[in-house]
Design a protein around this motif. Sequence first.
Motif, PDB file in Angstrom:
ATOM      1  N   HIS A 118       0.816  -1.221   0.000  1.00 60.41           N
ATOM      2  CA  HIS A 118       0.000   0.000   0.000  1.00 60.41           C
ATOM      3  C   HIS A 118       0.846   1.266   0.000  1.00 60.41           C
ATOM      4  CE1 HIS A 118      -3.535  -2.403   0.617  1.00 60.41           C
ATOM      5  NE2 HIS A 118      -2.959  -2.984   1.645  1.00 60.41           N
ATOM      6  N   PHE A 119       2.151   1.093   0.018  1.00 54.21           N
ATOM      7  CA  PHE A 119       3.050   2.234   0.109  1.00 54.21           C
ATOM      8  C   PHE A 119       3.926   2.332  -1.120  1.00 54.21           C
ATOM      9  CE2 PHE A 119       7.149   4.055   1.481  1.00 54.21           C
ATOM     10  CZ  PHE A 119       6.708   5.292   1.914  1.00 54.21           C
ATOM     11  N   GLY A 120       3.980   3.533  -1.703  1.00 51.86           N
ATOM     12  CA  GLY A 120       4.879   3.790  -2.825  1.00 51.86           C
ATOM     13  C   GLY A 120       6.083   4.563  -2.334  1.00 51.86           C
ATOM     14  N   ASN A 124      -1.214   3.479  -1.985  1.00 54.52           N
ATOM     15  CA  ASN A 124      -2.009   2.751  -2.964  1.00 54.52           C
ATOM     16  C   ASN A 124      -3.336   2.357  -2.312  1.00 54.52           C
ATOM     17  OD1 ASN A 124       0.094   2.764  -4.962  1.00 54.52           O
ATOM     18  ND2 ASN A 124       1.147   1.272  -3.699  1.00 54.52           N
ATOM     19  N   HIS A 125      -4.353   3.205  -2.527  1.00 57.55           N
ATOM     20  CA  HIS A 125      -5.694   2.986  -1.990  1.00 57.55           C
ATOM     21  C   HIS A 125      -6.469   2.043  -2.908  1.00 57.55           C
ATOM     22  CE1 HIS A 125      -5.535   6.218   1.016  1.00 57.55           C
ATOM     23  NE2 HIS A 125      -4.899   6.939   0.125  1.00 57.55           N
ATOM     24  N   ASN A 138      10.640  15.784  -4.926  1.00 61.81           N
ATOM     25  CA  ASN A 138       9.426  16.591  -4.783  1.00 61.81           C
ATOM     26  C   ASN A 138       8.716  16.333  -3.450  1.00 61.81           C
ATOM     27  OD1 ASN A 138       8.400  14.083  -5.339  1.00 61.81           O
ATOM     28  ND2 ASN A 138       7.172  14.717  -7.094  1.00 61.81           N
ATOM     29  N   SER A 139       9.407  15.701  -2.514  1.00 65.19           N
ATOM     30  CA  SER A 139       8.902  15.495  -1.141  1.00 65.19           C
ATOM     31  C   SER A 139       7.540  14.821  -1.094  1.00 65.19           C
ATOM     32  CB  SER A 139       8.855  16.823  -0.376  1.00 65.19           C
ATOM     33  OG  SER A 139      10.133  17.379  -0.297  1.00 65.19           O
ATOM     34  N   THR A 140       7.374  13.756  -1.859  1.00 64.30           N
ATOM     35  CA  THR A 140       6.096  13.038  -1.869  1.00 64.30           C
ATOM     36  C   THR A 140       6.295  11.555  -1.589  1.00 64.30           C
ATOM     37  OG1 THR A 140       6.168  12.554  -4.242  1.00 64.30           O
ATOM     38  CG2 THR A 140       5.080  14.596  -3.591  1.00 64.30           C
ATOM     39  N   PRO A 154      -0.695  10.361  -4.473  1.00 65.38           N
ATOM     40  CA  PRO A 154       0.540  10.962  -3.963  1.00 65.38           C
ATOM     41  C   PRO A 154       0.246  11.974  -2.853  1.00 65.38           C
ATOM     42  CG  PRO A 154      -0.060  11.980  -6.048  1.00 65.38           C
ATOM     43  CD  PRO A 154      -1.081  10.903  -5.773  1.00 65.38           C
ATOM     44  N   TYR A 155       1.088  11.991  -1.836  1.00 71.03           N
ATOM     45  CA  TYR A 155       0.975  12.937  -0.732  1.00 71.03           C
ATOM     46  C   TYR A 155       2.269  13.728  -0.644  1.00 71.03           C
ATOM     47  CZ  TYR A 155      -3.132  10.388   0.837  1.00 71.03           C
ATOM     48  OH  TYR A 155      -4.367   9.811   0.912  1.00 71.03           O
TER      49      TYR A 155
END
Length: 134
Positions: A37-39, A51-52, A45-47, A58-59
Amino acid sequence: GFGIQACLDDVCIMPKGDDQQFLDKLSQTPQVKSSPHFGAPKQRNSTFVVNHYAGSVPYTVTEFCEKNKDLLAHDVVVMLQSSKSKFFTQLFENTASEAAAAAKPGRGGGGGGKISYTSVSATFKKDLQSRMDS
């Protein structure tokens, strides 16, 4: 488990914890980086990506730590607890009992001049768990 919220709280309790350290912690925590669930974080770019069920989101970590440390002033909480609106009284009903419990010696609060602190993400996690349990 040790997920994104736990990483955020871990960084935020450090005196100089900041957004970049949060991003670094995400990329260094085995339980997070191995999750489907994690990219992987993008340093340029500090993101990072979650994965919902509906797709990858992206956050940007800008101000994550500052927002997680955001606290309501005690007098604002008291005012909302005494509101005539049932919504506000229910929203803040546990705050008074939690503050009282934290002020008792041996519970991590009171006595030594310590301030009870619950992060935004910890509150969210507790509320979400409460809803899933009911």
